[in-house]
Design a protein around this motif. Structure first.
Motif, PDB file in Angstrom:
ATOM      1  N   HIS A 280       0.817  -1.222   0.000  1.00 41.01           N
ATOM      2  CA  HIS A 280       0.000   0.000   0.000  1.00 41.01           C
ATOM      3  C   HIS A 280       0.852   1.274   0.000  1.00 41.01           C
TER       4      HIS A 280
ATOM      5  N   CYS B 213      -7.255   0.870  -5.407  1.00 38.93           N
ATOM      6  CA  CYS B 213      -6.811  -0.289  -4.639  1.00 38.93           C
ATOM      7  C   CYS B 213      -7.972  -0.737  -3.748  1.00 38.93           C
TER       8      CYS B 213
ATOM      9  N   CYS C  42      -7.950  -1.223  -0.785  1.00 42.72           N
ATOM     10  CA  CYS C  42      -7.873  -0.599   0.541  1.00 42.72           C
ATOM     11  C   CYS C  42      -8.656   0.715   0.554  1.00 42.72           C
TER      12      CYS C  42
ATOM     13  N   CYS D  78      -1.930   2.407  -5.148  1.00 43.95           N
ATOM     14  CA  CYS D  78      -1.085   1.530  -4.337  1.00 43.95           C
ATOM     15  C   CYS D  78      -0.347   0.524  -5.229  1.00 43.95           C
TER      16      CYS D  78
HETATM   17 ZN    ZN Z   1      -3.935   0.004  -1.089  1.00 41.13          ZN
END
Ligand code: ZN
Length: 393
Positions: free
Chosen positions: A239, A249, A251, A256
């Motif tokens: 990340h 991403c 996340c 990332c």
């Molecule tokens: Zn990420």
């Protein structure tokens, strides 16, 4: 996390630690290293012997007198159940504290598997393997590696979004309740790094381990210990944000490394050619498919560029790469080139970049090594000695 209590440097646990780190040794060599009288050393060794933690491996000719017995820590007498849960697979094995495997089962897991089914499946299989190998009586601990950042205090994982059902699930209790042994947890990339370190016979040198499977993670082993960091997130290189890249991403952020170079990202880029799984990627690359090789190499180059910074900061002796995508030759080759092209000259010249030799078993070996270090630590051994003493009196 256990409180940092230092064992007295001459306790039985400390004697065993010296044997584990520097052994095999004769009693005289141990006395010289630790500075104990002959009588006290004989007492210490007797205690360790009674607990099955010591064994004699031969004799060494000594100048005059009788040949001296050579002693080593007996890591083979105790058993651990170790397991590795990934996004698409789970492996469980019965090992001794040297990491020797007595039985092992590897299973694919369905997408979106739930902790309840997976953990109870692992427990059932683990029990079968313990019965099969006849080692249930010597079981001293269980070790489990999972993707994501681990809260060691609570025993839960901050799971990756692709394993959302695992978020905050208590991972120790299903095993500790059923098996009545301590359960140790580790992040899968940390376990991979530690497994590579143990496989190299625990060199006195820093090691960076990188796992590139569905996701991307790294682990650092420094001075013989996994460096987890203040919030157990050290090595989360997946990340790190790459400037100029806007790919979303999972996340929740954009750009990332994982969003461009993980197994998932490679699959996404190859989807128009019919690729659906990491196994498809592996098959195509091995068959020489040019598009699969190009995408995989580009991912390796990006991860290598990020790792060049890690190598410059940590200055490790070893960089070991594992995971289904990480060990593919185009990925590993491009990663190595990018590290060598971008790391500081001195750090670059000192680092040995290679695939994990044990393959997918590296993570399990790391979990076994972690269990051994915890269960044979000076504190743990001294606690065993006290328990034995109070049982006798
Ligand atoms: Zn990420």
């Amino acid at each position: 996390m256990r409180p940092p209590r230092t064992a007295p440097p001459t306790s039985p646990g400390h004697v065993l630690a010296v044997l584990r780190n520097e052994g095999p040794l004769t009693r005289q060599e141990l006395q010289d290293r630790i500075g104990l009288s002959r009588v006290t050393m004989v007492e210490r060794l007797d205690l360790l012997h009674r607990l099955g933690l010591l064994r004699q491996t031969g004799h060494r000719a000594s100048s005059g007198g009788r040949p001296a017995e050579i002693l080593e820590a007996n890591e083979a007498g105790r058993t651990a159940l170790v397991a590795d849960v990934g996004q698409r697979h789970a492996t469980v094995a019965v090992v001794d504290l040297r990491g020797d495997v007595f039985a092992q089962v590897h299973r694919p897991l369905p997408v979106g598997h739930t902790p309840r089914e997976t953990l109870s499946g692992l427990l059932a299989t683990g029990r079968e393997l313990l019965a099969e190998t006849g080692r249930a009586d010597t079981l001293c601990a269980m070790g489990l590696s999972v993707p994501g950042q681990i809260d060691h205090e609570l025993g839960v994982t901050v799971a990756p979004p692709t394993m959302a059902a695992w978020q905050g699930v208590r991972l120790r209790e299903p095993f500790s309740d059923a098996l009545s042994v301590p359960v140790l947890l580790e992040n899968d990339a940390n376990a991979l790094a530690f497994g590579a370190y143990c496989d190299l016979a625990r060199p006195h040198a820093a090691l960076v381990g990188v796992k590139v499977g569905t996701g991307i993670g790294a682990g650092l082993v420094i001075s013989g210990h996994t460096h987890r960091g203040e919030t157990s997130s050290a090595g989360e290189i997946g990340h790190i944000r790459i400037e100029g890249n806007e790919q979303r991403c999972d996340c929740g952020r954009r750009g990332c490394v994982s969003a461009i170079a993980s197994g998932q990202a490679v699959i996404r880029q190859l989807r128009p050619t019919g690729v659906r799984t990491a196994e498809d990627v592996v098959r195509r690359v091995r068959a020489g498919n040019l598009e699969a090789i190009r995408v995989t190499a580009a991912a390796g180059r990006l991860v290598g560029t990020v790792l060049a910074t890690v190598v410059t900061i940590v200055n490790p002796r070893y960089l070991r790469v594992g995971g289904a995508i990480g060990v593919l030759p185009p990925f590993l080759g491009a990663l190595r080139e990018a590290v060598l092209a971008n790391a500081h000259t001195s750090a670059r010249d000192g680092v040995d970049v290679d695939a994990c030799v044990l393959g997918s078993n590296t993570t399990l070996a790391g979990v076994a090594g972690l269990v051994a270090d915890e269960m044979l630590s000076p504190d743990a051994v001294d606690a065993l000695v006290s328990a034995e003493a109070s049982a006798v009196s």
